[in-house]
Enzyme design. Structure first.
Site, PDB file in Angstrom:
ATOM      1  CG  ASP A  59      -0.390  -0.087   2.530  1.00 37.71           C
ATOM      2  OD1 ASP A  59       0.852  -0.150   2.621  1.00 37.71           O
ATOM      3  OD2 ASP A  59      -1.145  -0.076   3.528  1.00 37.71           O
ATOM      4  CB  SER A  60       4.583   1.694  -0.109  1.00 36.90           C
ATOM      5  OG  SER A  60       4.802   0.572  -0.930  1.00 36.90           O
ATOM      6  CG  ASP A  98       0.454  -4.109   2.030  1.00 34.47           C
ATOM      7  OD1 ASP A  98       0.618  -5.019   2.871  1.00 34.47           O
ATOM      8  OD2 ASP A  98       1.211  -3.128   1.924  1.00 34.47           O
ATOM      9  CE  LYS A 128       3.400  -5.791   3.661  1.00 34.17           C
ATOM     10  NZ  LYS A 128       2.779  -4.699   4.448  1.00 34.17           N
ATOM     11  CD  GLU A 197       7.882  -0.319   7.529  1.00 34.66           C
ATOM     12  OE1 GLU A 197       6.944  -1.057   7.152  1.00 34.66           O
ATOM     13  OE2 GLU A 197       8.102   0.806   7.019  1.00 34.66           O
TER      14      GLU A 197
HETATM   15  O1  KIV Z   1       3.563  -1.104   1.621  1.00 39.68           O
HETATM   16  C1  KIV Z   1       4.732  -1.515   1.563  1.00 39.68           C
HETATM   17  O2  KIV Z   1       5.453  -1.290   0.585  1.00 39.68           O
HETATM   18  C2  KIV Z   1       5.246  -2.276   2.684  1.00 39.68           C
HETATM   19  C3  KIV Z   1       6.707  -2.610   2.695  1.00 39.68           C
HETATM   20  C4  KIV Z   1       7.515  -1.398   2.945  1.00 39.68           C
HETATM   21  C5  KIV Z   1       7.032  -3.695   3.643  1.00 39.68           C
HETATM   22  O3  KIV Z   1       4.520  -2.600   3.568  1.00 39.68           O
END
Ligand code: KIV
Length: 280
Positions: A59-60, A98, A128, A197
Site C-alpha cells: 500500500d506504499s 497488502d 500481508k 519494519e
Molecule cells: O507497503 C509496503 O510497501 C510495505 C513494505 C515497505 C514492507 O509494507
C-alpha cells in the site's frame, strides 16, 4: 513434498510454502529472502527477471505512485488494480498484496472478503496484514481457509497518526514486549512469514530467533531471514528521498530527468523526429 510448483515456462514458482521453508536457509538452500515492492507490469517484470523471491504490491503505492503523504488513502479497489498489473509481469516470484487501511479493521468478515478479492480478482498468492495481537483472529481465520498471510509488525505505517510520524518502534520496553508478543501470536495463528519494519536491530534479531517462520526486515537489521525494500528507493527514482534504512542501487530519477530534458530540447530545436523516425 515439493514446496514449489512448475510454471508453464518450466521455471520454479516460489510459493508461500517455499518462502516458509527458507527460515534460516543456508546459501545452498536459497539463503536469505530478497523481496521488493512493485506496482505495475514493467517493473514487476524487471524485478522478477532479477531473481527476487517475493514481489509485494504494497500500500506504499499511495506514496510512491499516487503522491499521498501516507498509505491511508489507498483503497482495496486500487490494490486489486495494481495487483492485476503486477501479476501479469511475474512468472517466478511469490506475489503478495497488502490489505489496505480499513479493509480489515472493522471486522474479521471485512478482512476475509478483502483478502478474497486480492486473491480472486487480483491474482495475489498471499496477503500481508499490518498489526499484532489485534489481527490474530483474522490471521487465524484466513489461514484456516488456505489464504496465506504475511504478518507485518514493528512500525506499521497504517498507525502513522498514532505514532506521530514514521518513527522507529520498539525502543521502550512496553512497545518491545508488545511487538515481540504480537509477532509470536501471529506466527502461532498461522502466518507463514513476517515483515518487521523499523525497529532496533536487537529486536529484529529477537523476533527472528523467536519465530519458526522467516522474518523479512525493512529497517530491522541484518539478522532477519530476508530483506524487503520499496522499489523506488532501490532505483533512486526520487532524487530527493532516501530513507536511512534503504540503499540506492541506481540513480534512475536523475537519469529519467536527463532523458526528458534531452527530448524536450530535441523537440524544441526540431532535431526530433529525424528521417528514420518518420513514415514515408
Ligand atoms: O507497503 C509496503 O510497501 C510495505 C513494505 C515497505 C514492507 O509494507
Amino acid at each position: 513434498m515439493s514446496t514449489t510448483t512448475a510454471t508453464s515456462h518450466n521455471e520454479q514458482k516460489i510459493t508461500a510454502a517455499s518462502v516458509r521453508a527458507r527460515k534460516g536457509a543456508p546459501a545452498a538452500a536459497g539463503g536469505k529472502l530478497a523481496a521488493l515492492t512493485a506496482y505495475d507490469v514493467v517493473f514487476a517484470r524487471l524485478a522478477d527477471a532479477s531473481g527476487v523471491d517475493i514481489v509485494l504490491v504494497g500500500d506504499s503505492l499511495g506514496m510512491m505512485v499516487q503522491g499521498h503523504a501516507n498509505t491511508l488513502p489507498v483503497t482495496l479497489d486500487e490494490v486489486v488494480y495494481h495487483t492485476k498489473a503486477v501479476v501479469r509481469g511475474v512468472r517466478h516470484a511469490h506475489v503478495v498484496a497488502d490489505l489496505p487501511f480499513m479493509s480489515y479493521q472493522a471486522s474479521v468478515e471485512d478482512g476475509m472478503r478483502a483478502a478474497g478479492r486480492l486473491l480472486q480478482e487480483g491474482g495475489a498468492e498471499a496477503v500481508k496484514i499490518e498489526g499484532g495481537a489485534e489481527v490474530v483472529p483474522l490471521v487465524a481465520r484466513l489461514s484456516s481457509f488456505g489464504i496465506p498471510v504475511m504478518g507485518h509488525v514493528g512500525m506499521t505505517p497504517q498507525w502513522v497518526h498514532q505514532y506521530g510520524g514514521f518513527r522507529v518502534q520498539g525502543r521502550a520496553q512496553e512497545a518491545h514486549d508488545r511487538i515481540l508478543e504480537g509477532a509470536r501470536a501471529l506466527a502461532d495463528a498461522g502466518a507463514y512469514a513476517m515483515v518487521v519494519e523499523s525497529v532496533p536491530e536487537s529486536l529484529g534479531a529477537e523476533i527472528t530467533s523467536a519465530l519458526s517462520i522467516p522474518t523479512i526486515g525493512i529497517g530491522a537489521g541484518a539478522a532477519c531471514d530476508g530483506q524487503i525494500l520499496v522499489m523506488h528507493d532501490v532505483l533512486g527514482l526520487d532524487p530527493d528521498w532516501k530513507p536511512r534504512f534503504a540503499r540506492r542501487y541506481a540513480q534512475l530519477g536523475q537519469a529519467a530527468r536527463a532523458a526528458f530534458s534531452a527530448y524536450v530540447a530535441d523537440v524544441r530545436e526540431g532535431s526530433f523526429p529525424a528521417a528514420e523516425e518518420t513514415f514515408k
